[in-house]
Design an enzyme around this catalytic site. Structure first.
Site, PDB file in Angstrom:
ATOM      1  N   LYS A 225      -7.832   1.561  -2.629  1.00 61.13           N
ATOM      2  CA  LYS A 225      -7.240   0.987  -1.401  1.00 61.13           C
ATOM      3  C   LYS A 225      -7.143   2.049  -0.301  1.00 61.13           C
ATOM      4  CE  LYS A 225      -4.823  -1.605   1.408  1.00 61.13           C
ATOM      5  NZ  LYS A 225      -5.471  -2.630   2.232  1.00 61.13           N
TER       6      LYS A 225
ATOM      7  N   THR B 289       0.865  -1.179   0.000  1.00 64.26           N
ATOM      8  CA  THR B 289       0.000   0.000   0.000  1.00 64.26           C
ATOM      9  C   THR B 289       0.902   1.229   0.000  1.00 64.26           C
ATOM     10  OG1 THR B 289      -1.628  -1.210   1.289  1.00 64.26           O
ATOM     11  CG2 THR B 289      -1.914   1.178   1.129  1.00 64.26           C
TER      12      THR B 289
HETATM   13  P1  NAP Z   1       5.144  -5.955   7.975  1.00 65.25           P
HETATM   14  O1  NAP Z   1       4.891  -7.287   8.558  1.00 65.25           O
HETATM   15  O2  NAP Z   1       5.512  -4.827   8.890  1.00 65.25           O
HETATM   16  O3  NAP Z   1       6.285  -6.113   6.855  1.00 65.25           O
HETATM   17  C1  NAP Z   1       6.846  -4.986   6.244  1.00 65.25           C
HETATM   18  C2  NAP Z   1       7.840  -5.459   5.193  1.00 65.25           C
HETATM   19  O4  NAP Z   1       8.480  -4.302   4.596  1.00 65.25           O
HETATM   20  C3  NAP Z   1       8.977  -6.324   5.764  1.00 65.25           C
HETATM   21  O5  NAP Z   1       9.352  -7.262   4.778  1.00 65.25           O
HETATM   22  C4  NAP Z   1      10.075  -5.287   5.977  1.00 65.25           C
HETATM   23  O6  NAP Z   1      11.378  -5.841   6.043  1.00 65.25           O
HETATM   24  C5  NAP Z   1       9.905  -4.449   4.739  1.00 65.25           C
HETATM   25  N1  NAP Z   1      10.515  -3.123   4.819  1.00 65.25           N
HETATM   26  C6  NAP Z   1      10.161  -2.100   5.637  1.00 65.25           C
HETATM   27  N2  NAP Z   1      10.947  -1.035   5.408  1.00 65.25           N
HETATM   28  C7  NAP Z   1      11.826  -1.396   4.432  1.00 65.25           C
HETATM   29  C8  NAP Z   1      12.873  -0.719   3.760  1.00 65.25           C
HETATM   30  N3  NAP Z   1      13.201   0.553   4.037  1.00 65.25           N
HETATM   31  N4  NAP Z   1      13.558  -1.397   2.803  1.00 65.25           N
HETATM   32  C9  NAP Z   1      13.229  -2.677   2.491  1.00 65.25           C
HETATM   33  N5  NAP Z   1      12.238  -3.374   3.095  1.00 65.25           N
HETATM   34  C10 NAP Z   1      11.549  -2.721   4.055  1.00 65.25           C
HETATM   35  O7  NAP Z   1       3.911  -5.414   7.140  1.00 65.25           O
HETATM   36  P2  NAP Z   1       2.734  -6.236   6.414  1.00 65.25           P
HETATM   37  O8  NAP Z   1       1.592  -6.310   7.353  1.00 65.25           O
HETATM   38  O9  NAP Z   1       3.293  -7.447   5.791  1.00 65.25           O
HETATM   39  O10 NAP Z   1       2.335  -5.150   5.302  1.00 65.25           O
HETATM   40  C11 NAP Z   1       3.052  -5.054   4.069  1.00 65.25           C
HETATM   41  C12 NAP Z   1       2.254  -4.125   3.144  1.00 65.25           C
HETATM   42  O11 NAP Z   1       0.949  -4.672   2.940  1.00 65.25           O
HETATM   43  C13 NAP Z   1       2.036  -2.721   3.708  1.00 65.25           C
HETATM   44  O12 NAP Z   1       2.074  -1.789   2.655  1.00 65.25           O
HETATM   45  C14 NAP Z   1       0.634  -2.811   4.314  1.00 65.25           C
HETATM   46  O13 NAP Z   1       0.025  -1.537   4.393  1.00 65.25           O
HETATM   47  C15 NAP Z   1      -0.047  -3.733   3.310  1.00 65.25           C
HETATM   48  N6  NAP Z   1      -1.202  -4.525   3.809  1.00 65.25           N
HETATM   49  C16 NAP Z   1      -1.152  -5.139   5.035  1.00 65.25           C
HETATM   50  C17 NAP Z   1      -2.238  -5.912   5.463  1.00 65.25           C
HETATM   51  C18 NAP Z   1      -2.250  -6.614   6.800  1.00 65.25           C
HETATM   52  O14 NAP Z   1      -3.320  -7.078   7.239  1.00 65.25           O
HETATM   53  N7  NAP Z   1      -1.121  -6.739   7.492  1.00 65.25           N
HETATM   54  C19 NAP Z   1      -3.357  -6.056   4.644  1.00 65.25           C
HETATM   55  C20 NAP Z   1      -3.367  -5.439   3.387  1.00 65.25           C
HETATM   56  C21 NAP Z   1      -2.261  -4.675   2.980  1.00 65.25           C
HETATM   57  P3  NAP Z   1      11.903  -6.440   7.464  1.00 65.25           P
HETATM   58  O15 NAP Z   1      11.228  -7.785   7.605  1.00 65.25           O
HETATM   59  O16 NAP Z   1      13.364  -6.534   7.304  1.00 65.25           O
HETATM   60  O17 NAP Z   1      11.471  -5.474   8.531  1.00 65.25           O
END
Ligand code: NAP
Length: 290
Positions: free
Chosen positions: A171, A96
């Site tokens: 979104k 997102t």
């Molecule tokens: P998350 O568990 O916090 O994972 C974030 C990911 O981004 C991890 O792989 C992290 O790497 C990586 N990352 C963060 N900063 C970075 C950087 N500067 N350079 C490279 N990699 C970086 O988040 P998530 O829940 O999976 O969400 C991921 C995306 O999906 C977001 O955009 C979120 O808004 C969207 N989303 C989430 C959900 C949900 O229910 N969780 C639902 C729909 C959409 P590390 O592992 O090394 O920290």
């Protein structure tokens, strides 16, 4: 064999990458911290030393990272995926991101001969791990058609809103409305608790009454029970989405998005106090007695 590079193995990306393995793709994975890749490597994924390394010979590169900054880092820095992608390769952005970022990335990646698919998703990590995400797509129809074999493993519903950026517009609307609902739910539950209502009855009434959206049903139970086990969406990510959405609203609407701004403020407080905790912990912030 069809080769996918998957970048970003957080709560969502880990399950999505696993879906490509289950579907028989050759999968190269990269994550900023390697530990999250270990079990995928044991299941047959190839570890890449950088996004650039993951993208070598890929037919499609799929990214699922936190925000605009992370997205730019994995696509466009010197060891970003775009450095090694062949012309015509699909660049599928599932993170997102902000609307302006989606437009900028589409322009920059298209400028390198790549095919950008704007593809944010809805669904919790459980849906990501079982291929049941809803994919909110902005792309030319022909580009979407060529991307469909790479979308099938991760989503069971595709909503095609129009040109690149339109998936992200929807979104952000969706997640801003979610932020408003969850923040106002927290206030409602806190008021009911302070007024001494029977909280079992309140939870039942909220989950079955006129305000019973899926967000209200899910979070009312968790807030009343103060059960935030299995955090799926963090306060920091909710704040990010709401802030991106309000920026878009300010560009589209003459009147200030009052509720949206209030939700951004509420989630800014939650992010400051508990960035990595579940978004539903908003109840702990608003439930201090007078
Ligand atoms: P998350 O568990 O916090 O994972 C974030 C990911 O981004 C991890 O792989 C992290 O790497 C990586 N990352 C963060 N900063 C970075 C950087 N500067 N350079 C490279 N990699 C970086 O988040 P998530 O829940 O999976 O969400 C991921 C995306 O999906 C977001 O955009 C979120 O808004 C969207 N989303 C989430 C959900 C949900 O229910 N969780 C639902 C729909 C959409 P590390 O592992 O090394 O920290």
């Amino acid at each position: 064999m069809t080769r996918v590079a998957f970048i970003g193995l957080g709560r969502m990306g880990h399950g999505m990458a696993g879906r490509y393995l289950d579907a028989g793709f050759t999968v190269a994975v990269w994550n900023r911290s390697k530990a999250k890749a270990e079990d995928l490597i044991a299941r047959g994924a190839q570890w890449a030393t950088s996004p650039e390394d993951a993208a070598i010979d890929a037919d499609a590169v799929v990214t699922m990272v936190a925000d605009d900054e992370a997205s730019r880092a994995v696509w466009l820095t010197k060891d970003g995926a775009a450095a090694t992608m062949k012309a015509g390769t699909l660049a599928i952005e599932c993170s997102t991101v902000s609307y302006q970022h989606a437009l900028d990335m589409a322009r920059e990646l298209r400028g390198r001969g790549l095919v950008y698919i704007d593809c944010p998703v809805t669904g919790l990590p459980e849906a990501a791990a079982t291929g049941k995400l809803t994919l909110l797509v902005g792309a030319d129809t022909a580009d979407l058609d060529s991307a469909k074999p790479y979308l099938a493993p991760i989503g069971n519903v595709i909503r095609h809103f129009g040109a690149v950026g339109s998936g992200t517009v929807y979104k952000l609307i969706n997640n801003l409305m979610g932020a408003v609902q969850i923040a106002s739910l927290a206030e409602g539950i806190a008021m009911a608790e302070q007024a001494g209502l029977d909280m079992k009855l309140v939870a039942e009434a909220m989950a079955t009454g006129a305000v019973a959206s899926p967000q209200v049903i899910r979070h009312s139970r968790r807030m009343v029970a103060r059960d935030f086990s299995g955090a799926s969406f963090t306060a920091a990510l909710r704040h990010k989405d709401a802030a991106y959405a309000v920026k878009l609203a300010e560009a589209l609407l003459a009147e200030a998005p009052l509720l949206g701004r209030a939700a951004v403020e509420a989630y800014a407080r939650a992010k400051a106090q508990m960035p990595d905790d579940d978004e539903g912990k908003m109840i702990e912030i608003v439930s201090q007695p007078k």
